[in-house]
Design an enzyme around this catalytic site. Structure first.
Site, PDB file in Angstrom:
ATOM      1  CG  HIS A   1     -71.071 109.783  77.707  1.00  0.00           C
ATOM      2  ND1 HIS A   1     -72.371 109.525  77.338  1.00  0.00           N
ATOM      3  CD2 HIS A   1     -70.315 109.489  76.629  1.00  0.00           C
ATOM      4  CE1 HIS A   1     -72.390 109.088  76.081  1.00  0.00           C
ATOM      5  NE2 HIS A   1     -71.147 109.058  75.639  1.00  0.00           N
ATOM      6  CD  GLU A   2     -66.691 111.318  76.222  1.00  0.00           C
ATOM      7  OE1 GLU A   2     -67.744 111.787  75.736  1.00  0.00           O
ATOM      8  OE2 GLU A   2     -66.034 110.444  75.659  1.00  0.00           O
TER       9      GLU A   2
ATOM     10  CD  GLN B   1     -66.763 108.492  71.970  1.00  0.00           C
ATOM     11  OE1 GLN B   1     -66.346 109.246  72.850  1.00  0.00           O
ATOM     12  NE2 GLN B   1     -67.938 108.647  71.389  1.00  0.00           N
TER      13      GLN B   1
ATOM     14  CB  CYS C   1     -73.042 108.409  72.376  1.00  0.00           C
ATOM     15  SG  CYS C   1     -71.371 107.740  72.339  1.00  0.00           S
ATOM     16  CG  LEU C   2     -69.775 112.735  69.145  1.00  0.00           C
ATOM     17  CD1 LEU C   2     -68.385 113.348  69.092  1.00  0.00           C
ATOM     18  CD2 LEU C   2     -70.745 113.540  68.289  1.00  0.00           C
TER      19      LEU C   2
ATOM     20  N   GLY D   1     -67.725 116.252  74.175  1.00  0.00           N
ATOM     21  CA  GLY D   1     -66.732 115.399  74.802  1.00  0.00           C
ATOM     22  C   GLY D   1     -66.373 114.267  73.860  1.00  0.00           C
TER      23      GLY D   1
ATOM     24  CG  HIS E   1     -66.917 106.092  75.372  1.00  0.00           C
ATOM     25  ND1 HIS E   1     -67.423 105.193  74.468  1.00  0.00           N
ATOM     26  CD2 HIS E   1     -67.728 107.179  75.308  1.00  0.00           C
ATOM     27  CE1 HIS E   1     -68.495 105.697  73.878  1.00  0.00           C
ATOM     28  NE2 HIS E   1     -68.707 106.908  74.377  1.00  0.00           N
TER      29      HIS E   1
END
Length: 269
Positions: free
Chosen positions: A206-207, A121, A164-165, A116, A210
């Site tokens: 999670h997204e 991000q 997380c990226l 995702g 953000h």
């Protein structure tokens, strides 16, 4: 096996769970499609979920063409860059530039072993996310959500080891609701509503965080946060070395404080 149709796009959505979790089958409701994914260690709780207050003003501004400009190839923005805390504007222009951004977000997501990804991000502060819970190009379903909002979420809470990226190599337990009902627009501007449960719900939450300027460590208990504090400080030091500027936030100043409740804000799609 029924296929998801209303909200699936040929190129879509995001979350930064790294793809090194074990296999787990979850359902996307009400139309069911199976996603395989990993290591779903679950502890359940029946405590009430508190709603997070929506971030003031962030949902009332529309993105301008300048807000949607980006440079190829996209690069992942790492903590503690202030872009990750900035307001993310709603999208009301559904054009070829938006579709190109979606395609490139999927590209960087797959190339970095994510399942995702949210627009902030990659340095674009708009309310857009993409994901594919399988995490493999050509497998699973690619989903795009523009201007998503949450209608309701379950009281049942699940603990899951997230990554997380924007936080390379950092993994820790985060508790979230097991299911959510959301609505959003696709990359053509069409509205849809869907119920998510299991891993897709986790990825979405999670997204969505953000898009609210909330990072996954904001939802960790102090005990869990202590385990990754040195790694977060390492990222802060790396930022200072690369930019020559002080870190815009310090994890040490948050010690003993939990920033957010375990729910969501409600917005406009």
């Amino acid at each position: 096996m029924a296929r998801v149709v209303a909200f699936v796009h040929s190129t879509s959505l995001s979350l930064t769970f790294a793809r090194n979790v074990h296999r787990h089958v979850v359902l996307l409701q009400p139309t069911c499609h199976r996603f395989s994914r990993s290591n779903f260690t679950s502890k359940l709780s029946v405590s009430p979920v508190l709603a997070q207050a929506k971030r003031s003003g962030s949902l009332d501004e529309f993105a301008t063409p300048a807000d949607l400009q980006f440079e190829s190839p996209l690069k992942i923005v790492k903590y503690p860059h202030p872009i990750l805390r900035a307001k993310n504007k709603r999208i009301d222009t559904f054009d070829d530039n938006l579709k190109k951004l979606v395609v490139e977000m999927f590209d960087v997501m797959y190339n970095t072993d994510g399942i995702g990804l949210s627009a902030p991000q990659v340095g674009v502060n708009v309310r857009l996310m993409v994901f594919n819970s399988v995490g493999e190009r050509g497998e699973g379903e690619e989903i795009v959500l523009v201007n998503p909002r949450v209608h309701r979420y379950s009281k049942k809470m699940v603990l899951f080891n997230e990554g997380c990226l924007s936080f390379p190599t950092i993994y820790a337990d985060v508790e979230r609701p097991d299911s959510v009902k959301i609505d959003a627009r696709d990359s053509n501007g069409a509205r849809f509503t869907v119920n998510l449960s299991g891993l897709p719900a986790r990825v979405f939450q999670h997204e969505f965080d953000h898009l609210e300027g909330v990072l996954f460590f904001d939802r960790m208990t102090e005990e869990v946060l202590d385990e990754i504090r040195p790694q977060l400080q390492g990222l802060e030091n790396e930022y200072e070395e690369m930019t020559g500027s002080p870190s815009p936030e310090k994890i040490e100043t948050r010690k003993g404080k939990r920033k957010v409740a375990a729910g969501f804000g409600f917005g406009k799609s």
